[in-house]
Scaffold this active site. Structure first.
Site, PDB file in Angstrom:
ATOM      1  N   ILE A 173       0.587  -1.115  -0.099  1.00  0.00           N
ATOM      2  CA  ILE A 173      -0.081  -0.378  -0.060  1.00  0.00           C
ATOM      3  C   ILE A 173       1.192   1.378   0.253  1.00  0.00           C
ATOM      4  CG2 ILE A 173      -0.789  -0.010   2.515  1.00  0.00           C
ATOM      5  CD1 ILE A 173      -2.850   1.076  -0.033  1.00  0.00           C
TER       6      ILE A 173
ATOM      7  N   SER B 161      11.304   0.584   7.843  1.00  0.00           N
ATOM      8  CA  SER B 161      10.932  -0.867   7.659  1.00  0.00           C
ATOM      9  C   SER B 161      12.173  -1.598   7.780  1.00  0.00           C
ATOM     10  CB  SER B 161      10.634  -0.401   5.744  1.00  0.00           C
ATOM     11  OG  SER B 161       9.648  -2.248   5.736  1.00  0.00           O
ATOM     12  N   ARG B 162      11.723  -2.716   7.793  1.00  0.00           N
ATOM     13  CA  ARG B 162      12.582  -3.971   7.931  1.00  0.00           C
ATOM     14  C   ARG B 162      13.063  -4.300   7.271  1.00  0.00           C
ATOM     15  NH1 ARG B 162       8.388  -8.049  11.342  1.00  0.00           N
ATOM     16  NH2 ARG B 162       7.245  -7.282   9.878  1.00  0.00           N
TER      17      ARG B 162
ATOM     18  N   LYS C 167      -6.263   2.638   7.393  1.00  0.00           N
ATOM     19  CA  LYS C 167      -7.224   2.465   7.928  1.00  0.00           C
ATOM     20  C   LYS C 167      -6.544   0.936   7.934  1.00  0.00           C
ATOM     21  CE  LYS C 167      -8.406   0.397   4.527  1.00  0.00           C
ATOM     22  NZ  LYS C 167      -8.982  -1.401   4.388  1.00  0.00           N
TER      23      LYS C 167
ATOM     24  N   ASP D 295     -11.288  -6.080   6.555  1.00  0.00           N
ATOM     25  CA  ASP D 295     -10.353  -5.082   6.121  1.00  0.00           C
ATOM     26  C   ASP D 295     -10.516  -4.303   5.054  1.00  0.00           C
ATOM     27  OD1 ASP D 295      -7.112  -4.043   5.963  1.00  0.00           O
ATOM     28  OD2 ASP D 295      -7.681  -4.929   4.417  1.00  0.00           O
TER      29      ASP D 295
END
Length: 306
Positions: A15, A37-38, A91, A169
């Site tokens: 996303i 971020s990993r 969201k 979701d």
């Protein structure tokens, strides 16, 4: 405030890459100044694996946009607010209502912006549908929100874990539109959730709300995907939203739609909130999801594998 607002993007997954990064790049309001971020990175943007390090090394980054899954999001949001940063939430805004209320209190105490975003509310036809229904009495409505989870969340097991919400979701996107366009609030009367025997969250839902409103959410839709809702009023008007809310037809007439796409509109809204020192935390769609999880009857569905 002059010049673009520096923003850090946390959670460089699908996303973020598909929507957040291009929306920020296309806006004069924003500069993508860091990522956390990993694994994921954005070319040309300083990247970090730890939120604390990014915050410590970038005091000039005033806004953090959180795109990681909802369960770990509270800790990240709380850390950013304590560090004096404005926070934008993908969201759903959190894993529970209570934690988002806690974040709202923290933001208010800190004098910082907190924006619980609902991208489908920014779909191009939603404002037209809201205007068409304004002042009317909705007699009945039906929602079909049916898509293929293998296409939109390939291999993302978190969507089937507690807090991932399963088919709710994407379903919460429909609920965010519903709560935006309806002239009067509604609540759930009954529901049925179909949950795969090897998963924790539903893959299909059939819902009945007050006001003659029904909904079908399905995460196993093959072929053409379907994101549609139809409203009938006591005056005989028919309002039809399709393409996830990006097209609106009222009484067989195509309505003019907004120019901005969903995520560019969200970032425009966030810029306005930051400049005004305001907050926007509407939890109505998430309240419906909580009610659905509480009130619905469960049916065990066949096992789901990617």
């Amino acid at each position: 405030m002059s010049g673009p607002i520096k923003v850090a993007l946390v959670g460089i997954g699908k996303i973020a890459v598909d929507q957040h990064v291009p929306s920020i790049a296309a806006s004069e309001d924003w500069e993508l100044a860091a990522t956390v971020s990993r694994a994921g990175t954005v070319d040309g943007v300083p990247s970090y694996t730890e939120i604390d390090t990014m915050l410590a090394e970038n005091p000039d980054i005033g806004v953090v946009s959180l795109c990681l899954p909802p369960v770990p999001r509270f800790d990240y949001a709380a850390t950013c607010l304590r560090a004096g940063r404005h926070v934008m939430l993908e969201k759903p805004p959190g894993a529970t209502l209570a934690e988002v209320h806690a974040l709202e209190d923290m933001a208010q105490d800190a004098g910082k912006t907190l924006f619980a975003t609902w991208h489908s509310r920014m779909a191009k036809g939603v404002a037209a549908a809201k205007a068409a229904l304004s002042g009317k009495t909705v007699e009945s409505a039906h929602i079909d929100w049916k898509e293929n989870v293998r296409q939109w969340h390939p291999g993302q097991d978190w969507v089937f874990e507690p807090g991932g919400m399963g088919v709710l979701d994407p379903g919460i996107n429909a609920l965010s539109i519903l709560t935006e366009v309806l002239p009067d609030p509604v609540h759930l009367k009954k529901g049925v959730l179909h949950t795969p025997e090897n998963r924790q969250t539903p893959i299909k839902a059939n819902l009945t709300f007050t006001g003659g409103i029904t909904a079908e959410f399905d995460w196993l839709k093959e072929g053409e995907q379907m994101w549609e809702m139809t409203f009938r009023t006591t005056d005989g008007d028919l309002v039809y939203l399709m393409e996830g809310g990006n097209a609106c037809v009222v009484n067989d007439q195509d309505m003019a739609v907004s120019e901005l796409g969903e995520y560019p509109a969200l970032y425009a809204r966030m810029a306005d909130l930051v400049k005004a020192g305001a907050r926007d935390v509407d939890l109505a769609p998430m309240v419906h999801v909580s009610d659905i999880m509480t009130l619905s009857r469960r049916i065990i569905a066949p096992a789901f594998e990617w």
